[in-house]
Write a protein that holds these residues in place. Structure first.
Motif, PDB file in Angstrom:
ATOM      1  N   ALA A   8      22.683 -20.243  -6.515  1.00  0.00           N
ATOM      2  CA  ALA A   8      23.695 -21.189  -6.967  1.00  0.00           C
ATOM      3  C   ALA A   8      23.149 -22.615  -6.928  1.00  0.00           C
ATOM      4  O   ALA A   8      22.513 -23.028  -5.947  1.00  0.00           O
ATOM      5  CB  ALA A   8      24.941 -21.076  -6.085  1.00  0.00           C
ATOM      6  N   GLY A   9      23.380 -23.363  -8.010  1.00  0.00           N
ATOM      7  CA  GLY A   9      22.930 -24.742  -8.093  1.00  0.00           C
ATOM      8  C   GLY A   9      21.477 -24.913  -8.497  1.00  0.00           C
ATOM      9  O   GLY A   9      20.991 -26.043  -8.565  1.00  0.00           O
ATOM     10  N   ASP A  10      20.787 -23.793  -8.756  1.00  0.00           N
ATOM     11  CA  ASP A  10      19.374 -23.878  -9.130  1.00  0.00           C
ATOM     12  C   ASP A  10      19.160 -22.982 -10.352  1.00  0.00           C
ATOM     13  O   ASP A  10      18.813 -21.814 -10.228  1.00  0.00           O
ATOM     14  CB  ASP A  10      18.493 -23.417  -7.974  1.00  0.00           C
ATOM     15  N   PRO A  11      19.365 -23.513 -11.568  1.00  0.00           N
ATOM     16  CA  PRO A  11      19.267 -22.674 -12.764  1.00  0.00           C
ATOM     17  C   PRO A  11      17.850 -22.147 -13.021  1.00  0.00           C
ATOM     18  O   PRO A  11      17.682 -21.199 -13.787  1.00  0.00           O
ATOM     19  CB  PRO A  11      19.719 -23.613 -13.887  1.00  0.00           C
ATOM     20  N   ASP A  12      16.834 -22.748 -12.384  1.00  0.00           N
ATOM     21  CA  ASP A  12      15.459 -22.304 -12.614  1.00  0.00           C
ATOM     22  C   ASP A  12      15.055 -21.154 -11.690  1.00  0.00           C
ATOM     23  O   ASP A  12      13.968 -20.591 -11.847  1.00  0.00           O
ATOM     24  CB  ASP A  12      14.490 -23.473 -12.403  1.00  0.00           C
TER      25      ASP A  12
END
Length: 615
Positions: free
Chosen positions: A396-400
């Protein structure tokens, strides 16, 4: 041995109108004496023979009396009482067929195996006046030695009684076909009642018993449903929409799948089971889990079953993993959709299943292929299963952030009925997992007290080996003691190439306080060593590289104890309709962590409520 009244069911047979599929000039035979006569003999100007068939609809016959009777039927209720849901070998069960006083009823009943051979022993009980035609019994046994068909002649009797001595075989099939004649000489105005039920021996592997009404249970080719294909297409359309909705709307997808299976299946299909349940767990580690579940199974014809299910896990809290990682309390929801298909081929059942689950940062697709072989007259089964899954892990919060995990596995289960009271089972499981197997939210403290929220000098992301081979072997047995008690126990050994080895012992006591109640007491004890790379505290030493680090307490040494008390009750929703099975269970669990910083034990309370409707 006295006639048993234990676990009996009542089979209700409604007389329904059915399509006339025989030539319009034919007349159905009106007496057993016409059994051997041809259906139509133009040279002798004779009509109405049975052509050597009893038309019970059993595996030995295929067709039912609906092939000639019932085009313009007038409904008339018929009941068959005393059919055991579970039978004991050697015990005698009294079966009673009743019909209204003013009805002219003829019937044929037989109990066979899957190939149509008679199983057990049928006897005619005709001691009362209402069971006789003058001095002779209204019911006779015919077809010996290849068949054992109880034939009721329409001669004014109002009841037929039979005694069935149950066989040693693991299962049997009851088939009944009855005609209520309107005395017009035209079979199209006669009412037809058809019924089938699968009977299961006590202690045998569970079989799905089907009770059907009307001509929907007749053999393929004799009473085909003209709407089967369009409705089947409707089911496929909804299931396709469900698949398309899986990724973004899993809850809607589940509902679409269940509606497609339960409502738009062909008319020859009946929903065997619809179930809903709710599980709640709360523990002293500040975690609360709520899990609603829903599933439905539908039989398509006599040999095929399809099903779908939906489940959710909603958990909230700030466990020790969250607190020691210095992150905020978490609320997560996981939605899961399942579907399965099974088809019987005489002694072999083939199956396939699919599972999809989704939560905010995790998607999982899995499938399995099953094959079950029944042999030794149904007293033994072997089940083999192959499974595969592909998971995508996010953060969550890290699309990479995206990691993958693949799973391949195989299960093999052997089940043996040692005798009519004892069941033995052996199982082995092999699983290979490759990919990302850590948690993207767990961080490990290096140095200090080992806690990122404490005095650790450095915090690093959890790192696990990329490959894990897991093995498990299980031995189970269960034995009945008298009519009201049973006891079972199991041992499971687990080992993997991470160096983790575990032992699990379970025990279960079942008590039948009443004919429709079951009370079960279960206990489970599990102990394990730690994985080879697990440490309560990691320290940096000169020349040593910490390749793998973890804060997963499930990889540490632990011991768990769980005790559950469950109560199940079966209710009849109507005299002849579906059954409702209610389950209420309460459990307590104690987990003891032998070497985990910040937490040495957890107490948990679990409550389960489930309702199952058997249609």
């Amino acid at each position: 041995m006295p006639l048993s009244a234990t676990r009996r069911g009542v089979l209700f047979l409604a007389l329904l109108a059915t399509p006339l599929v025989m030539p319009t000039g034919a007349r159905a035979y009106s007496s057993p004496a016409r059994f051997e006569a041809p259906i139509e003999d133009a040279a002798a100007e004779s009509y109405g023979g049975g052509a050597g068939r009893w038309f019970t609809g059993s595996p030995a016959d295929g067709f039912t009396c609906a092939v000639c009777h019932g085009a313009d039927a007038a409904p008339a209720p018929i009941t068959l009482e005393g059919v055991p849901e579970v039978y004991r070998p050697g015990e005698r069960y009294e079966l009673t067929l009743r019909w209204p006083e003013d009805a002219a009823v003829g019937a044929a009943l037989e109990i066979t195996d899957e190939l149509g051979a008679p199983v057990g022993t049928l006897e005619v009980l005709a001691t009362e006046a209402e069971e006789r035609c003058g001095e002779l019994p209204a019911t006779t046994l015919q077809g010996a030695p290849e068949r054992s068909v109880a034939v009721v002649e329409p001669c004014g009797a109002r009841r037929s009684r039979l005694a069935w001595t149950a066989p040693e075989s693991a299962s049997a099939r009851l088939a009944l076909a009855a005609v209520a004649a309107n005395r017009s000489g035209d079979p199209r105005g006669d009412g037809v009642a058809l019924g089938r039920r699968a009977l299961v021996r006590e202690g045998a592997p569970a079989a799905e018993a089907a009770v059907a009404e009307g001509c929907a249970v007749s053999a393929a080719g004799s009473d085909a449903d003209p709407d089967a294909d369009p409705k089947g297409a409707g089911a496929l359309a909804l299931l396709l929409l469900a698949l398309l909705a899986l990724r973004r709307r899993p809850t809607i997808a589940a509902l679409l799948a269940l509606v497609g299976v339960a409502l738009f299946s062909p008319r020859v299909a009946r929903a065997d089971e619809v179930a809903a349940g709710l599980y709640v767990r709360a523990d002293t580690d500040d975690i609360t889990v709520v899990s609603p579940k829903l599933r439905a199974n539908v039989r398509l014809g006599d040999r095929t079953t399809v099903g779908a299910g939906y489940a959710a896990d909603i958990w909230t809290g700030a466990s020790i993993d969250v607190r020691t990682a210095a992150t905020r309390p978490i609320r997560e929801q996981r939605d899961e959709l399942t579907a399965h298909l099974a088809h019987e081929l005489d002694d072999v059942t083939l199956g396939a299943s699919y599972r999809f689950s989704h939560e905010g940062d995790y998607d999982s697709h899995g499938g399995a292929l099953d094959a079950t072989w029944r042999f030794a007259e149904g007293n033994a089964t072997v089940r083999a299963r192959l499974l595969a899954a592909q998971d995508v892990v996010g953060r969550a919060g890290d699309p990479d952030f995206e990691r993958r995990l693949g799973t391949l596995g195989a299960h093999l289960v052997y089940t043996q009925n040692v005798d009519r009271l004892t069941l033995l089972q052996l199982a082995y499981e092999l699983t290979r997992r490759e990919g990302y197997q850590a948690s993207p939210y767990r961080f490990v403290g290096i140095g200090g007290d080992g806690s990122c929220a404490g005095t650790a000098q450095l915090c690093v992301a959890e790192a696990h080996p990329g490959l894990r081979m897991r093995n498990a072997a299980v031995a189970r047995f269960r034995r009945a003691f008298g009519e009201r008690f049973s006891f079972g126990a199991a041992y499971r050994f687990y080992g993997d190439d991470w160096g983790l080895f575990g032992h699990t012992i379970t025990a279960q006591l079942g008590v039948l306080p009443g004919e429709r109640d079951l009370v079960t007491l279960r206990a489970r004890f599990h102990g394990q060593d730690a994985a080879s790379f697990y440490r309560a505290r990691y320290e940096e030493r000169p020349g040593e590289r910490l390749r793998y680090v973890t804060r997963d307490r499930e990889l540490g040494a632990l011991f768990t104890t769980r005790v559950q008390l469950a109560w199940e009750r079966t209710l009849d929703l109507t005299d002849a309709g579906p059954e409702l099975q209610l389950t209420l269970a309460a459990a307590g669990t104690h987990l003891r962590y032998r070497d985990f910083v910040g937490l040495d034990q957890v107490w948990a309370v679990e409550l389960t409520f489930a309702a199952v409707v058997l249609l």
